[in-house]
Design an enzyme around this catalytic site. Structure first.
Site, PDB file in Angstrom:
ATOM      1  N   PRO A  52       0.815  -1.215   0.000  1.00 34.44           N
ATOM      2  CA  PRO A  52       0.000   0.000   0.000  1.00 34.44           C
ATOM      3  C   PRO A  52       0.852   1.270   0.000  1.00 34.44           C
ATOM      4  O   PRO A  52       1.707   1.424   0.852  1.00 34.44           O
ATOM      5  CB  PRO A  52      -0.786  -0.118   1.295  1.00 34.44           C
ATOM      6  CG  PRO A  52       0.094  -0.919   2.197  1.00 34.44           C
ATOM      7  CD  PRO A  52       0.841  -1.878   1.306  1.00 34.44           C
ATOM      8  N   TRP A 602       8.522  -3.133   4.055  1.00 38.48           N
ATOM      9  CA  TRP A 602       7.368  -4.006   3.840  1.00 38.48           C
ATOM     10  C   TRP A 602       7.748  -5.477   3.666  1.00 38.48           C
ATOM     11  O   TRP A 602       7.068  -6.357   4.181  1.00 38.48           O
ATOM     12  CB  TRP A 602       6.595  -3.492   2.628  1.00 38.48           C
ATOM     13  CG  TRP A 602       5.241  -4.087   2.487  1.00 38.48           C
ATOM     14  CD1 TRP A 602       4.240  -4.091   3.419  1.00 38.48           C
ATOM     15  CD2 TRP A 602       4.724  -4.763   1.341  1.00 38.48           C
ATOM     16  NE1 TRP A 602       3.131  -4.717   2.915  1.00 38.48           N
ATOM     17  CE2 TRP A 602       3.398  -5.137   1.644  1.00 38.48           C
ATOM     18  CE3 TRP A 602       5.244  -5.071   0.085  1.00 38.48           C
ATOM     19  CZ2 TRP A 602       2.593  -5.813   0.731  1.00 38.48           C
ATOM     20  CZ3 TRP A 602       4.437  -5.736  -0.822  1.00 38.48           C
ATOM     21  CH2 TRP A 602       3.128  -6.111  -0.504  1.00 38.48           C
TER      22      TRP A 602
END
Ligand code: ZN
Ligand code: ZN
Length: 1021
Positions: A52, A602
């Site tokens: 995201p 991430w």
């Protein structure tokens, strides 16, 4: 063929951006993306996770890079029959959002936020998150990154937060969440940590601070634990021996728990009267302190084992002493110990450039000190509160640390622990907001004990396919091997609240894993409606403890990297909904893709959370992208003014050109340069070549009314046709293979090479077959072959350059075949026909291409015009290539305009009078230059025919138009021209050729060939 136009005519000077806009509208109107996903619903699942982005900054070119690589694999898998739903996501929490709102409100500190109200502040954060969403959506759409923007996951939504809570509770229940410390620069007045960029703003030179040489008394009973101990003991006899250290922050001496030395540097035992000191050999005792004699020498490592007495035993001053669990930030309470001793340790940060070479270590008040504390399992003493005041019951308790400095030094002097105390000027950081001196202080922080799962994370990494492969053992492997517990708490406002409630009386803790659980805690009260799982709403929820106290929420929020790492399940509100994601193919991901900086971001948070919560990997395959640099290879930054706006480039050259450049410029893991010029180059080199081939086909196919559905060729294809079909099938195989192996760069480069061969060999060498006015079988073979190449290319290119691929596919396939899918993106990926692959023919033709290019270079050297035929050429080839002479002879002769091609395997002597030569990568071609009269005449007439063609073009005649050709000229010219009537008629579509005096004729064109005068007149028949 029936002279009926079947295909939409194609402008050879296309505007790619305009073409793309039209296709975008069509995709939208016909809902092609959704259809492409839904059409594969029954196929095997291929799972892609979208990392995201945060929408509170504008998207940049590096986002285009990652999105291009994210897009190509799912598109490919879809065409291969996989079901590939793609859910967009937004990272919505965290400090950047808060800072943006603070800026808007003109705030400079946390106190202002709290006065303003956390509730109002957070609702502004919630709004601010979407500030650039429109730009993001526009970029996503414009570059044709296919991801479902209509139903994204959003990390601030209650359902998402609840799933995150659930996962934290799993860890809490396994004992993996604990409270520790973290050292940060702290402003004692603002009561908050400062970020590195804030610190950078507040350094002041010429700050006056103490400069103190401190003596730590060695415990002689520990001497014999160290290598150097015996010698020191012998030399010093009954005298006390001290370690000499130096500091500018005497207040930290109260928290000293170790003395650090450099293992490999030399240290000495010095004597001056009754004083015995140990310090680094290369450092000096202050000059005014008399003469010091060296008694012994040893390395820092030789001192290991020696312990010394604390300057201030914390237990005597009501200060808690904790001890690190070695290798972790976890602390245990230390027992009260009147004979407390601290160790000498070795550390890399000990410098021989200043001080004494012995560094006083206070783990609570320095980042490296804290690290050394963890590494060595040292004691941890924290005697200063958040206002910078000394706690406990020292003489100077309650004083601000900087003020206490001189009293501390005086006390140490009393005890004989100071060699020298003076002041000095140096550079020191101050709070940029309030000008208070910044203190490096340990602050409480919540940790996830990831180190307990270190081996499992390393083992899990073994099963991940990294592209490029070196990331596995390199950056990511390193990061895992050096794993430290994850500090997840932030003393902030806009984030997922840490769901831990602690009793304000007995300290008992509970972690809440769901809304339901929270409801059940509140026997008498109910949860506020509507429920918002953010601060301050959750802060107000309390319940009674058995001890009579109250469970109060711990105030921190969590690191937003945890949010994004929880997306595999939080996006589905698992386990509250979608209970079967763990077994229906939605977990783990088959594919993720981000830039290399995510190895610590991430990529790690996904891996750590999945390992700790599920004992599994979160993803199977990763493309890890390198950084993007400007056209000169420099880092892009606003300050340098070299940032490229993605919209500008896409609007100028089209998204396909940008995408194609990103795929093919360099392998995914490498850094890549990016500039408008580089994209323009790609457009010219690749897209225009492809487009020209396509428009060439459409132009002739429409003239001839070629219908691929009904005009079937049934004879034996030419060698040229067989060759390009062999190359085409080889290409399908290679591209399929490369994309299966997550290597779009190789796939793209293979396509590029094929398009070059198709255009510069196949089409160029087939031109005449398309020109010929009668439809014969050879021409049909050429149409069928080129058609197969172009339609297959459209399918192969669809994942890379989705616009041009669909443009070609729709015109060549959809327009004539009602049964074809309405878009290339609904089509299947081509499969190759092994029987059409002929490696020998490919090798032969590549040899022909090579020799032609070397031969052309030879001709160019001799400066002989291309249309002049020459007698012969000799090519030096490898022995095994000799067999190809018969196959390629005609092609090369035609290409080089020579009458005869000969092979040799020996390096012969070619005299430069008669031969023009060129060489490239082992191939030599020598062309015999002298001309016979026949050759001279032939050269003349070819030039002549070429001129006629030029005039046809100038007159605007259609390719199929017939002409009446009149010529005149010198006697020599007339003689040559008249003897080639048939040839000229055929070449120029002249239905009648006349020789007539054209002297003075206005509409005639006059020119010279080989120095002879010629005049011609072309008229439409
Ligand atoms: Zn401050
Ligand atoms: Zn309690």
């Amino acid at each position: 063929m029936d002279n009926q136009e079947r295909f939409k005519s194609v402008n050879s000077r296309v505007s790619f951006p305009q073409m793309e806009e039209v296709i975008l509208q069509q995709w939208k109107k016909e809902d092609i993306f959704r259809k492409s996903v839904e059409a594969r619903k029954d196929g095997p699942m291929f799972t892609f996770y979208e990392g995201p982005p945060t929408a509170n900054g504008s998207p940049g070119i590096h986002h285009v890079l990652s999105r291009a690589f994210k897009d190509v694999i799912p598109r490919y898998r879809t065409m291969k029959g996989y079901y590939v739903p793609r859910i967009a996501g937004w990272d919505t929490h965290g400090l950047p959002v808060e800072l943006e709102v603070e800026k808007q409100l003109g705030f400079t500190g946390k106190a202002q936020i709290e006065n303003y109200g956390i509730c109002e502040f957070n609702s502004m954060c919630r709004q601010s998150v979407w500030k650039y969403k429109e730009q993001w959506d526009k970029l996503t759409e414009r570059m044709a990154y296919w991801v479902d923007l209509n139903n994204p996951y959003v990390t601030f939504e209650n359902g998402y937060v609840e799933s995150v809570w659930w996962s934290l509770k799993q860890m809490f229940s396994k004992g993996l969440i604990y409270k520790g410390y973290k050292v940060t620069p702290h402003c004692p007045r603002c009561g908050t940590s400062l970020s590195s960029h804030e610190i950078a703003q507040g350094y002041k030179e010429n700050t006056i601070d103490p400069s103190v040489f401190v003596k730590f008394e060695i415990d002689k009973t520990t001497m014999f634990e160290a290598k150097a101990g015996r010698e020191i003991a012998v030399k010093a006899g009954d005298h006390k021996v001290y370690l000499l250290a130096w500091t500018t922050t005497p207040w930290t001496l109260l928290a000293n728990t170790a003395a650090a030395v450099s293992a490999k540097d030399n240290y000495v035992l010095l004597q001056n009267g009754n004083d015995y000191l140990i310090m680094a050999q290369t450092r000096q005792v202050p000059a005014d302190l008399g003469n010091w004699v060296t008694l012994a020498q040893f390395t820092g490592a030789d001192l290991l084992g020696i312990k010394y007495m604390p300057l201030f035993n914390p237990h005597n001053y009501s200060i808690l002493r904790q001890v690190f669990k070695k290798g972790t930030p976890e602390l245990f309470e230390g027992n009260i110990d009147a004979n407390l001793r601290y160790p000498i340790i070795t550390a890399d940060f000990v410098s021989m450039e200043d001080g004494t070479g012995i560094v006083h270590n206070a783990p609570a008040y320095g980042e490296v000190d804290y690290q050394a504390g963890m590494d060595n399992g040292l004691s941890f003493v924290h005697h200063v509160n958040m206002e910078g005041k000394i706690t406990g019951n020292y003489d100077f308790s309650g004083m601000f640390v900087k003020k206490a400095d001189k009293y501390i030094v005086a006390k140490l002097q009393e005890h004989g622990n100071i060699l020298k105390a003076e002041t000095m000027e140096h550079t020191y950081p101050f709070c940029w907001r309030c000008d208070s001196p910044v203190l490096y202080m340990a602050k409480q922080s919540w940790y996830i004990r990831t180190t307990e799962y270190k081996q499992q994370m390393i083992d899990g990494n073994e099963k991940i396919n990294w592209y490029p492969a070196y990331v596995k053992e390199g950056r990511f492997g390193d990061w895992l091997r050096n794993n430290v517990d994850w500090a997840i708490s932030r003393e902030r406002y806009w984030g997922t609240p840490l769901p831990i409630w602690a009793c304000d009386k007995c300290g008992k803790m509970e972690c809440v894993g769901s809304v339901e659980e929270l409801k059940n805690k509140l026997s008498e009260n109910s949860l506020p409606e509507p429920l918002d799982l953010h601060r301050p709403h959750v802060d107000n929820i309390k319940w009674a403890c058995e001890c009579g106290g109250y469970y109060v929420r711990t105030p921190e929020v969590i690191d937003c990297w945890y949010d994004s790492g929880a997306m595999p399940f939080a996006q589905f509100h698992y386990p509250f909904e979608n209970k079967n994601i763990m077994c229906d193919g939605r977990f783990p991901a088959d594919f993720i893709c981000e830039a290399v900086d995510q190895t610590r971001g991430w990529f790690y948070s996904l891996h750590a959370i999945a390992t700790l919560v599920f004992g599994e990997n979160a993803y199977k395959n990763v493309i890890c992208l390198g950084h993007i640099l400007d056209g000169k290879g420099e880092k892009m930054s606003k300050r340098r003014g070299n940032v490229v706006d993605p919209f500008t480039v896409m609007n100028k050259y089209g998204a396909d050109a940008v995408r194609w450049y990103l795929y093919t410029a360099s392998p995914p893991g490498n850094a890549r340069r990016f500039s408008e010029g580089l994209v323009a180059e790609v457009q010219g080199k690749f897209l225009n070549t492809l487009w020209n081939t396509y428009s060439f086909f459409v132009l002739y196919a429409n003239i001839d009314g070629y219908n691929p559905l009904t005009d079937k060729f049934s004879g034996e294809l030419t060698e040229l046709d067989k060759w390009i079909l062999s190359e085409l099938n080889e290409l399908i195989k290679d591209v399929d293979n490369s994309l299966t192996n997550y290597d779009p760069t190789s796939a793209g480069r293979q396509i590029e090479e094929f398009v070059d061969r198709l255009s510069n060999w196949y089409v160029r060498r087939s031109r005449r077959r398309f020109w010929k006015s009668e439809s014969d079988s050879d021409k049909l073979g050429a149409y069928q072959t080129l058609y197969a190449c172009l339609t297959t290319l459209a399918c192969l290119l669809a994942p890379f350059t989705p616009f041009i691929a669909d443009e070609i596919y729709q015109n060549l396939v959809c327009s004539i075949d009602k049964n074809a899918p309405g878009s290339v993106h609904l089509a299947d990926f081509p499969s190759y026909d092994k029987s059409l692959i002929d490696p020998k023919l490919e090798e032969a033709t590549r040899l022909a291409m090579k020799l032609s290019s070397v031969g052309r270079a030879a001709r160019a050297k001799a400066q002989i015009k291309v249309r002049q035929p020459l007698a012969y050429a000799v090519a030096l080839v490898a022995e095994r290539e000799y067999v190809y002479l018969a196959v390629i002879k005609d092609q090369v002769e035609e290409e080089l305009n020579i009458k005869d091609l000969r092979f040799t395997v020996y390096n012969e002597d070619f005299d430069s009078q008669n031969y023009a030569m060129a060489e490239d990568s082992g191939y030599t071609v020598a062309i015999y230059i002298p001309l016979s009269q026949d050759l001279e005449w032939e050269g003349f007439i070819r030039d002549y025919a070429h001129r006629v063609q030029g005039i046809r073009k100038d007159l605007g005649l259609e390719i199929a138009d017939r002409i009446i050709l009149t010529y005149d000229g010198d006697d020599y010219a007339k003689e040559v021209i008249s003897s080639f009537d048939d040839y000229v008629a055929k070449e120029t579509l002249a239905q009648e050729i006349r020789q007539k005096n054209l002297r003075g004729a206005d509409d005639a064109t006059e020119f010279k060939i080989n120095g002879f005068h010629v005049a011609i007149l072309v008229q439409k028949a």
